[in-house]
Design a protein around this motif. Structure first.
Motif, PDB file in Angstrom:
ATOM      1  N   GLY A 587       2.087   4.503  18.718  1.00 28.32           N
ATOM      2  CA  GLY A 587       2.113   5.877  19.215  1.00 28.32           C
ATOM      3  C   GLY A 587       2.845   6.865  18.344  1.00 28.32           C
ATOM      4  O   GLY A 587       3.527   7.752  18.854  1.00 28.32           O
ATOM      5  N   TYR A 588       2.730   6.739  17.028  1.00 28.72           N
ATOM      6  CA  TYR A 588       3.467   7.636  16.137  1.00 28.72           C
ATOM      7  C   TYR A 588       2.564   7.966  14.960  1.00 28.72           C
ATOM      8  O   TYR A 588       1.885   7.088  14.422  1.00 28.72           O
ATOM      9  N   SER A 589       2.534   9.227  14.553  1.00 28.56           N
ATOM     10  CA  SER A 589       1.639   9.630  13.473  1.00 28.56           C
ATOM     11  C   SER A 589       2.308  10.690  12.613  1.00 28.56           C
ATOM     12  O   SER A 589       3.046  11.545  13.107  1.00 28.56           O
ATOM     13  N   ASN A 590       2.003  10.618  11.321  1.00 30.72           N
ATOM     14  CA  ASN A 590       2.447  11.619  10.351  1.00 30.72           C
ATOM     15  C   ASN A 590       3.959  11.803  10.317  1.00 30.72           C
ATOM     16  O   ASN A 590       4.453  12.906  10.109  1.00 30.72           O
ATOM     17  N   GLY A 591       4.686  10.707  10.516  1.00 29.67           N
ATOM     18  CA  GLY A 591       6.134  10.799  10.443  1.00 29.67           C
ATOM     19  C   GLY A 591       6.764   9.606   9.769  1.00 29.67           C
ATOM     20  O   GLY A 591       7.986   9.463   9.795  1.00 29.67           O
ATOM     21  N   ALA A 592       5.949   8.732   9.154  1.00 30.41           N
ATOM     22  CA  ALA A 592       6.485   7.549   8.486  1.00 30.41           C
ATOM     23  C   ALA A 592       5.457   7.067   7.466  1.00 30.41           C
ATOM     24  O   ALA A 592       4.315   6.778   7.826  1.00 30.41           O
ATOM     25  N   PHE A 593       5.893   6.976   6.208  1.00 32.08           N
ATOM     26  CA  PHE A 593       4.967   6.639   5.129  1.00 32.08           C
ATOM     27  C   PHE A 593       5.534   5.524   4.265  1.00 32.08           C
ATOM     28  O   PHE A 593       6.724   5.477   3.971  1.00 32.08           O
ATOM     29  N   ALA A 594       4.619   4.632   3.847  1.00 32.31           N
ATOM     30  CA  ALA A 594       4.909   3.654   2.806  1.00 32.31           C
ATOM     31  C   ALA A 594       4.269   4.179   1.527  1.00 32.31           C
ATOM     32  O   ALA A 594       3.046   4.312   1.457  1.00 32.31           O
ATOM     33  N   VAL A 595       5.087   4.498   0.536  1.00 30.21           N
ATOM     34  CA  VAL A 595       4.591   5.091  -0.703  1.00 30.21           C
ATOM     35  C   VAL A 595       4.757   4.067  -1.817  1.00 30.21           C
ATOM     36  O   VAL A 595       5.851   3.491  -1.977  1.00 30.21           O
ATOM     37  N   VAL A 596       3.693   3.814  -2.573  1.00 23.16           N
ATOM     38  CA  VAL A 596       3.759   2.814  -3.639  1.00 23.16           C
ATOM     39  C   VAL A 596       3.372   3.442  -4.970  1.00 23.16           C
ATOM     40  O   VAL A 596       2.651   4.453  -5.023  1.00 23.16           O
ATOM     41  N   LEU A 597       3.874   2.834  -6.029  1.00 24.24           N
ATOM     42  CA  LEU A 597       3.460   3.159  -7.390  1.00 24.24           C
ATOM     43  C   LEU A 597       2.555   2.035  -7.853  1.00 24.24           C
ATOM     44  O   LEU A 597       3.011   0.938  -8.185  1.00 24.24           O
ATOM     45  N   ALA A 598       1.245   2.300  -7.834  1.00 25.83           N
ATOM     46  CA  ALA A 598       0.244   1.281  -8.142  1.00 25.83           C
ATOM     47  C   ALA A 598      -0.493   1.647  -9.416  1.00 25.83           C
ATOM     48  O   ALA A 598      -0.671   2.822  -9.736  1.00 25.83           O
ATOM     49  N   GLU A 599      -0.941   0.633 -10.128  1.00 32.25           N
ATOM     50  CA  GLU A 599      -1.670   0.882 -11.366  1.00 32.25           C
ATOM     51  C   GLU A 599      -3.076   1.405 -11.098  1.00 32.25           C
ATOM     52  O   GLU A 599      -3.610   2.190 -11.888  1.00 32.25           O
ATOM     53  N   LYS A 600      -3.675   0.975  -9.993  1.00 32.63           N
ATOM     54  CA  LYS A 600      -5.023   1.402  -9.648  1.00 32.63           C
ATOM     55  C   LYS A 600      -5.089   1.648  -8.144  1.00 32.63           C
ATOM     56  O   LYS A 600      -4.221   1.217  -7.387  1.00 32.63           O
ATOM     57  N   ARG A 601      -6.135   2.310  -7.743  1.00 35.24           N
ATOM     58  CA  ARG A 601      -6.345   2.572  -6.315  1.00 35.24           C
ATOM     59  C   ARG A 601      -7.272   1.493  -5.752  1.00 35.24           C
ATOM     60  O   ARG A 601      -8.425   1.727  -5.407  1.00 35.24           O
ATOM     61  N   THR A 602      -6.748   0.262  -5.677  1.00 35.69           N
ATOM     62  CA  THR A 602      -7.505  -0.875  -5.173  1.00 35.69           C
ATOM     63  C   THR A 602      -6.618  -1.690  -4.241  1.00 35.69           C
ATOM     64  O   THR A 602      -5.379  -1.588  -4.277  1.00 35.69           O
ATOM     65  N   ARG A 603      -7.253  -2.518  -3.424  1.00 38.53           N
ATOM     66  CA  ARG A 603      -6.492  -3.381  -2.524  1.00 38.53           C
ATOM     67  C   ARG A 603      -5.518  -4.257  -3.302  1.00 38.53           C
ATOM     68  O   ARG A 603      -4.331  -4.369  -2.968  1.00 38.53           O
ATOM     69  N   GLU A 604      -6.012  -4.921  -4.352  1.00 41.70           N
ATOM     70  CA  GLU A 604      -5.191  -5.867  -5.088  1.00 41.70           C
ATOM     71  C   GLU A 604      -4.035  -5.163  -5.792  1.00 41.70           C
ATOM     72  O   GLU A 604      -2.904  -5.663  -5.809  1.00 41.70           O
ATOM     73  N   SER A 605      -4.282  -3.986  -6.344  1.00 41.50           N
ATOM     74  CA  SER A 605      -3.227  -3.266  -7.046  1.00 41.50           C
ATOM     75  C   SER A 605      -2.156  -2.776  -6.076  1.00 41.50           C
ATOM     76  O   SER A 605      -0.958  -2.797  -6.392  1.00 41.50           O
ATOM     77  N   ILE A 606      -2.553  -2.348  -4.884  1.00 40.09           N
ATOM     78  CA  ILE A 606      -1.577  -1.910  -3.879  1.00 40.09           C
ATOM     79  C   ILE A 606      -0.726  -3.093  -3.433  1.00 40.09           C
ATOM     80  O   ILE A 606       0.505  -2.981  -3.319  1.00 40.09           O
ATOM     81  N   LEU A 607      -1.358  -4.245  -3.209  1.00 45.54           N
ATOM     82  CA  LEU A 607      -0.592  -5.425  -2.806  1.00 45.54           C
ATOM     83  C   LEU A 607       0.366  -5.845  -3.918  1.00 45.54           C
ATOM     84  O   LEU A 607       1.513  -6.229  -3.653  1.00 45.54           O
ATOM     85  N   THR A 608      -0.075  -5.749  -5.170  1.00 36.54           N
ATOM     86  CA  THR A 608       0.800  -6.087  -6.296  1.00 36.54           C
ATOM     87  C   THR A 608       2.005  -5.149  -6.347  1.00 36.54           C
ATOM     88  O   THR A 608       3.140  -5.585  -6.558  1.00 36.54           O
ATOM     89  N   ALA A 609       1.776  -3.852  -6.169  1.00 36.07           N
ATOM     90  CA  ALA A 609       2.882  -2.894  -6.170  1.00 36.07           C
ATOM     91  C   ALA A 609       3.881  -3.209  -5.071  1.00 36.07           C
ATOM     92  O   ALA A 609       5.106  -3.117  -5.270  1.00 36.07           O
ATOM     93  N   LEU A 610       3.385  -3.579  -3.900  1.00 40.63           N
ATOM     94  CA  LEU A 610       4.279  -3.934  -2.802  1.00 40.63           C
ATOM     95  C   LEU A 610       5.062  -5.198  -3.125  1.00 40.63           C
ATOM     96  O   LEU A 610       6.271  -5.283  -2.871  1.00 40.63           O
TER      97      LEU A 610
END
Length: 849
Positions: A587-610
């Motif tokens: 029940g919460y929106s637009n008030g909490a973000f996970a921000v990553v520095l990823a090499e590409k805009r892909t599932r695998e790259s986001i998981l790697t950044a995390l």
């Protein structure tokens, strides 16, 4: 009808839930004939489809796509070709799909939980619905989000023009289309409030809209009132107000217009907040004799919100309908433990639906109409939803915004407010403006069918120009809650098979997953450091709707933390290494973000950044970059003692202060100058903290020589029910509504203030007249190590240091005495109490000078 037909029910109202008669519409009867399917057929079914002329069934189960054809009084298994299997199951419709169904007229409910893509595969919108006119032309409607607004879009048969049917600022979605025997086009959708996706949950209200197009243009059709759509309460459950949703239009074999929809039923016997549970029930009305009929409920249709109805006209008159149910009204009423799911094995129902024979004369009638404005544009100019903006950081990474902890109504905790799985992706593409998102429903609450459905929807919405869906679920461990995130669905094929009694992170050994502890300082569900698993716990959720878990006594502290609570700082002091993110939860929106520095805009790259901890947490769109020598936030390595820490901040709101947290303590601070006792002030921040009071009084904060801005809760729960009056209603005083309902002593508000006098002349008072506590300006800047008592509870008002004021900061911290084993991160606080925390950087060794 042969012996396998169970029999017809003449319904005045509903089965199981009797409606009240109304003088505004006649009590027409409807006949619903449930059809007996072969034994064990349809168990575990989801997203049924019907083929003309019927009853030919298709559905998806845990194994594959299945089919049945009815021929000469017997059911026969239908052998599906590979093309048919893909067609029924995929839930993705192309805009040029006229030839995709190979001329077979059908009703495919997977499209209602699916997406529309362009001829090149780009994302266009959600929930496509099709209808065929008398010349065989295909008509298509869908919903999308563009330029800050949700729209319902109708494409003409030639697909040269798109007609934008919705015209308000409300969320408009879940559209459906039908074409009658006069080739009139009927389109319905449901609407939510204009604030949808910007505050609170995604399921706060719903209402229906219906329009029609004929030779005279577009018209709005009068519908029954919200009350007429609903029924009276029954002993064990009651319908929730303002929830009439998910329309489905159909023209039956007699030419009559039907409108099916869902209503939400809540269980009366829920004993605790965590036991809240709801059922969505299918109901229908038809238009006859110049009026809408009384509602009828489809039997055995109580289930979750995404269970769609497949409906087609019957050659003999009436309609064929197919739907699924988990029978939760019957099976879940006495179940109270939080760990229990209300998901039973879904069961498929097939029925013949028609008006009673007393009303069976052929009729094509028209309801009350009013003109409806439609905006039409060439489709060639707007045939793609654009890619999200991508910002390059440090010349090698993309800054990507996400949310890795969102629930749908598949979770029991807040099923009446969280919204559907597909609505979570509507939010991510729309108001959330996210690059990636994970829907992490509780694994205990999902059946195998609902888990497969959740993953299927993630695959359907995965398009190059749409938010990237990651797979996920929430797993509750004895030593804390975690969200389990992964990029390939094969990593965890069946979370429903995981242990409830003895869950263990090591059950994922060998899997490419990420686990994210959250709620790390909340009493019995606190995360214990002894349960930390470095190979998997690569991130920690420092902030969610409950507040911040950075440290005890910190700004916006989570509401259930106590002086003995665990915290992020404790884990870092215990030498654990992890990145920091924020995410929403229920029940919460637009008030909490996970921000990553990823090499590409892909599932695998986001998981790697995390996994590599290149991340930061934010409660607003704060751009934060931190670098220590060659290392960005989340990294580790060797530096020289004189290496400088580079900090860059770009905040939507003016910055109050930016702090360097070195080994858990503030080592440096960028802020405005310290307040002086005799100076005249401009803008500042007043922090109000107070314990629990009974009866939730509306307490008042008054001041002389001071003007108040709009206050906000420190723990992040700025939900509608907590809102205070708008600023123009306050003038000389501010009412801190429901301040005392914060259950923790550290709870409270931050109030922007503007001073028109010097501190020595300023006075503030708090509470009810005759009981209030008074403060002077000198007391407000004397520190936070003191409290006063109000109604025997501790009360603290603290004037925070003067804000930095600028929205941007380029700073450098160079202590020249770095030591091996140290860690450092950045904390950002804006004047509206929005915050950001970088992941730490760890110093392993010092390089020789």
């Amino acid at each position: 009808m042969n012996s396998r037909f169970l029999g017809a029910y003449l319904l005045a109202g509903t089965l199981g839930l009797l409606s009240t008669a109304s003088s505004d519409y006649p009590q027409h009867l409807a006949s619903i004939t449930l059809i007996d399917l072969p034994a064990d057929i349809g168990m575990g079914a989801r997203e049924p489809a019907l083929l003309m002329p019927g009853p030919s069934l298709r559905w998806t189960d845990s194994q594959s796509q299945q089919g049945l054809d009815y021929h000469e009084g017997e059911w026969r298994n239908a052998a599906l070709s590979k093309n048919e299997e893909a067609f029924w199951a995929k839930g993705v419709l192309q805009v040029n799909a006229k030839t995709q169904n190979q001329g077979i007229e059908s009703s495919v409910t997977s499209y209602r939980n699916g997406v529309l893509v362009g001829s090149l595969g780009g994302f266009l919108g959600w929930a496509p619905s099709q209808a065929i006119d008398s010349d065989g032309n295909q008509h298509l409607v869908f919903d999308r989000y563009r330029n800050g607004d949700f729209e319902v879009i109708y494409l003409d048969p030639e697909q040269q023009v798109e007609h934008r049917l919705s015209r308000s600022s409300a969320m408009e979605a879940h559209s459906t289309i039908a074409v009658d025997s006069l080739d009139r086009i009927w389109i319905a959708w449901d609407e939510a409030d204009a604030s949808w996706g910007n505050a609170g949950g995604l399921h706060q209200s719903r209402r229906l809209r219906l329009v029609m197009h004929d030779v005279n243009g577009w018209h709005q059709v009068r519908l029954p009132t919200q009350e007429q759509f609903r029924t009276i309460s029954k002993k064990d459950h009651q319908e929730l107000e303002e929830f009439v949703e998910s329309p489905q239009l159909a023209i039956d074999g007699d030419g009559t217009l039907w409108l099916f929809y869902r209503v939400v039923v809540g269980f009366k016997n829920s004993r605790a907040k965590a036991n809240r549970r709801n059922a969505w029930i299918l109901r229908g009305i038809y238009f006859h004799g110049g009026q809408w009929s009384q509602p009828v409920t489809l039997p055995h249709s109580d289930t979750h919100s995404h269970a769609s109805l497949a409906v087609l006209p019957s050659a003999s008159g009436g309609l064929w309908g197919a739907w699924t149910s988990d029978n939760r009204l019957q099976n879940f009423g006495a179940t109270n433990p939080w760990s229990k799911s209300f998901m039973d094995t879904p069961q498929l129902s097939l029925a013949h639906i028609e008006r009673a024979r007393v009303d069976r004369e052929p009729v094509v009638s028209t309801p009350d109409l009013t003109p409806w404005e439609v905006y039409s544009v060439p489709i060639g100019k707007t045939d793609q939803v654009g890619d999200p903006a991508q910002q390059v950081v440090n010349a090698k990474y993309l800054r990507l915004w996400g949310d890795l902890h969102r629930h749908s109504d598949l979770s029991r905790c807040a099923s009446n407010t969280d919204g559907s799985v597909l609505d979570q992706y509507r939010y991510a593409q729309g108001p959330g403006k996210l690059d990636f998102v994970a829907v992490t429903d509780h694994f205990q609450h999902m059946s195998q069918a609902s888990w497969l459905y959740s993953m299927d929807v993630a695959d359907r919405v995965h398009a190059e120009n749409a938010p990237i869906p990651l797979y996920g679920f929430e797993y509750s461990f004895p030593k804390g809650h975690r969200n389990v995130i992964f990029a390939h669905r094969e990593a965890v094929s069946q979370p429903t098979g995981l242990s409830v009694e003895k869950p263990d992170v090591l059950s994922f050994q060998g899997k490419r997953i990420l686990t994210i502890p959250h709620q790390i300082g909340d009493g019995p569900v606190s995360f214990a450091s002894s349960g930390f698993v470095p190979d998997y716990d690569r991130q920690v959720e420092i902030f969610q709707r409950r507040g911040s878990y950075e440290m005890v006594g910190g700004l916006r502290q989570a509401r259930k933390m106590t002086p003995s609570s665990n915290s992020v700082r404790n884990l870092l002091e215990d030498q654990f290494r992890f990145g920091l993110i924020a995410s929403s939860d229920h029940g919460y929106s637009n008030g909490a973000f996970a921000v990553v520095l990823a090499e590409k805009r892909t599932r695998e790259s986001i998981l790697t950044a995390l996994r590599e901890r290149r991340s930061y947490a934010a409660t607003a769109r704060i751009e934060l970059d931190v670098q220590l020598g060659d290392f960005v936030m989340g990294e580790q390595g060797s530096i020289s003692p004189e290496t400088s820490l580079q900090v860059s901040v770009n905040s939507p709101a003016p910055i109050a202060r930016v702090e360097v947290i070195r080994n858990g303590e503030v080592a440096h601070r960028w802020q405005g100058k310290q307040l002086e006792k005799d100076e005249r002030l401009t803008w500042g921040l007043l922090m109000v903290q107070y314990g629990v009071l009974p009866n939730r009084p509306d307490l008042e904060l008054r001041g002389q020589g001071i003007e108040f801005g709009e206050p906000f809760l420190m723990d992040g729960e700025n939900l509608p029910e907590f809102n205070t009056p708008s600023p123009n209603q306050w003038h000389e005083s501010t009412h801190l509504k429901y301040l005392s309902q914060r259950p923790q002593a550290q709870g409270g508000w931050v109030v922007p203030v503007h001073y028109t006098t010097d501190l020595g002349s300023m006075q503030l008072s708090f509470g009810e007249l005759g009981k209030e506590v008074e403060y002077s300006g000198h007391e407000l800047i004397s520190g936070s190590n003191w409290t006063k008592a109000y109604e025997s509870k501790p009360l603290s008002l603290h004037l925070l240091p003067r804000p930095l004021g600028t929205r941007k900061l380029e700073g450098e911290y160079q202590p020249e005495d770095w030591q091996a084993g140290e860690w450092v991160y950045i904390r950002v606080i804006a004047v509206d109490a929005s915050m950001a925390w970088s992941s730490p950087i760890w110093i392993d060794q010092l390089k020789p000078e």
